[in-house]
Design an enzyme around this catalytic site. Sequence first.
Site, PDB file in Angstrom:
ATOM      1  N   GLN A  92       2.249 -17.869  -3.299  1.00 55.71           N
ATOM      2  CA  GLN A  92       2.805 -16.734  -4.054  1.00 55.71           C
ATOM      3  C   GLN A  92       4.256 -16.436  -3.676  1.00 55.71           C
ATOM      4  OE1 GLN A  92      -0.312 -13.950  -2.437  1.00 55.71           O
ATOM      5  NE2 GLN A  92       1.341 -12.459  -2.489  1.00 55.71           N
ATOM      6  N   HIS A 146      -2.524  -0.021   4.109  1.00 57.63           N
ATOM      7  CA  HIS A 146      -3.716  -0.876   4.241  1.00 57.63           C
ATOM      8  C   HIS A 146      -4.875  -0.079   4.831  1.00 57.63           C
ATOM      9  CE1 HIS A 146      -0.502  -4.129   4.617  1.00 57.63           C
ATOM     10  NE2 HIS A 146      -1.214  -4.535   3.589  1.00 57.63           N
ATOM     11  N   HIS A 193      -0.343  -1.686   7.773  1.00 51.31           N
ATOM     12  CA  HIS A 193       0.263  -0.365   7.958  1.00 51.31           C
ATOM     13  C   HIS A 193      -0.700   0.680   7.388  1.00 51.31           C
ATOM     14  CE1 HIS A 193       1.166  -0.776   3.740  1.00 51.31           C
ATOM     15  NE2 HIS A 193       1.848  -1.897   3.983  1.00 51.31           N
ATOM     16  N   GLY A 222      -3.628  -1.700  -3.333  1.00 48.71           N
ATOM     17  CA  GLY A 222      -2.683  -0.581  -3.300  1.00 48.71           C
ATOM     18  C   GLY A 222      -1.891  -0.521  -4.595  1.00 48.71           C
ATOM     19  N   GLN A 253       0.689  -6.109  -9.905  1.00 52.83           N
ATOM     20  CA  GLN A 253      -0.380  -6.942  -9.335  1.00 52.83           C
ATOM     21  C   GLN A 253      -1.752  -6.333  -9.661  1.00 52.83           C
ATOM     22  OE1 GLN A 253      -0.450  -8.819  -5.254  1.00 52.83           O
ATOM     23  NE2 GLN A 253      -1.595  -6.992  -4.748  1.00 52.83           N
ATOM     24  N   MET A 294       5.124   2.735   1.930  1.00 57.31           N
ATOM     25  CA  MET A 294       4.796   1.836   3.048  1.00 57.31           C
ATOM     26  C   MET A 294       4.688   0.393   2.526  1.00 57.31           C
ATOM     27  SD  MET A 294       3.198   3.520   5.986  1.00 57.31           S
ATOM     28  CE  MET A 294       3.400   5.238   6.406  1.00 57.31           C
ATOM     29  N   SER A 295       5.271  -0.513   3.286  1.00 55.63           N
ATOM     30  CA  SER A 295       5.233  -1.924   2.912  1.00 55.63           C
ATOM     31  C   SER A 295       5.453  -2.753   4.173  1.00 55.63           C
ATOM     32  CB  SER A 295       6.360  -2.209   1.911  1.00 55.63           C
ATOM     33  OG  SER A 295       6.626  -3.590   1.860  1.00 55.63           O
ATOM     34  N   SER A 296       4.791  -3.900   4.236  1.00 54.59           N
ATOM     35  CA  SER A 296       4.996  -4.776   5.394  1.00 54.59           C
ATOM     36  C   SER A 296       6.453  -5.210   5.478  1.00 54.59           C
ATOM     37  CB  SER A 296       4.096  -6.007   5.297  1.00 54.59           C
ATOM     38  OG  SER A 296       2.766  -5.587   5.144  1.00 54.59           O
TER      39      SER A 296
END
Length: 280
Positions: free
Chosen positions: A61, A37, A34, A147, A153, A184-186
Amino acid sequence: MKVINKPEELQKIIEELKKEGKNVGFVPTMGALHLGHVSLIKKSVLQNDITVVSVYVNPIQFGPNEDYEKYPRPIEKDIKVCQDNKVDFLFLPTNETLYNKNFSTYIYNNNVSKIMCGITRPTHFQGVCTIVAKLFNIVMPQRAYFGLKDYQQYIIIKQMVEDLNFNIEIVGCPIVREESGIAMSSRNTYLSKEEKVQATGIYKSLCLAKQLFCEGKEIEDIKQVVEENSLKIPNSKIDYIEIRNSKNLQEVTDLDKNIVIAVAVKVGNVRLIDNMVCEK
Ligand code: PAF
């Protein structure tokens, strides 16, 4: 753009490019690319001679009851996004090439991985550190781009690079938000239209928290206001609301000037994370 599947093939190419004096920038992803990225890719293209993107949904993960199977994998669209944004190499490894049947070495952060997301996802950061270290050894980049939506993370990867002497600069890139404010996130593709509207409450709570912090309100009071506001988001359940030091995610006092307000909230069945860094 060249698409590569085999780790040893990519390693060879990178070794040759480095002999020619080229700088390598690396954007590790799990795909479903998105605009967040794209911002990482653009930064890498700007700062390096060569940009490598990896798309790999890393099984280790994900916890046993998480979304590994259903995680979006729109690979044709991802290839096009990479092509359109001048990526030089797209690395698409498989489970078989990365984790052979004797695989038994993991990287574990013994501090920051135990708080926040680490409480409900106890093996998550071990999986992240292990795959990122493997990818670093394959891509051998000078810089790697992450990000800041995944703030914990980012801090853990920076710590890993320092602790294990990876000679790699970790570049944290600002959160990219939809017009409504949601990060924004998958995983936003899992949200229904209605849930997407409900999820905007998370950003609104964070904005309010930032305002209160800048006005000099006490940490506990800010936390309470964020909690009260988040509880008003319909169809939602709070996993955590944390206010921590933005440099190392340790606990803060009212004297701290650099903080991050980080939240994980379930809207419907979708667990969303977001945060806001505030500096006085
Ligand atoms: O942030 C992600 O997409 C993943 O955790 C990463 C860093 C690509 C490792 O699988």
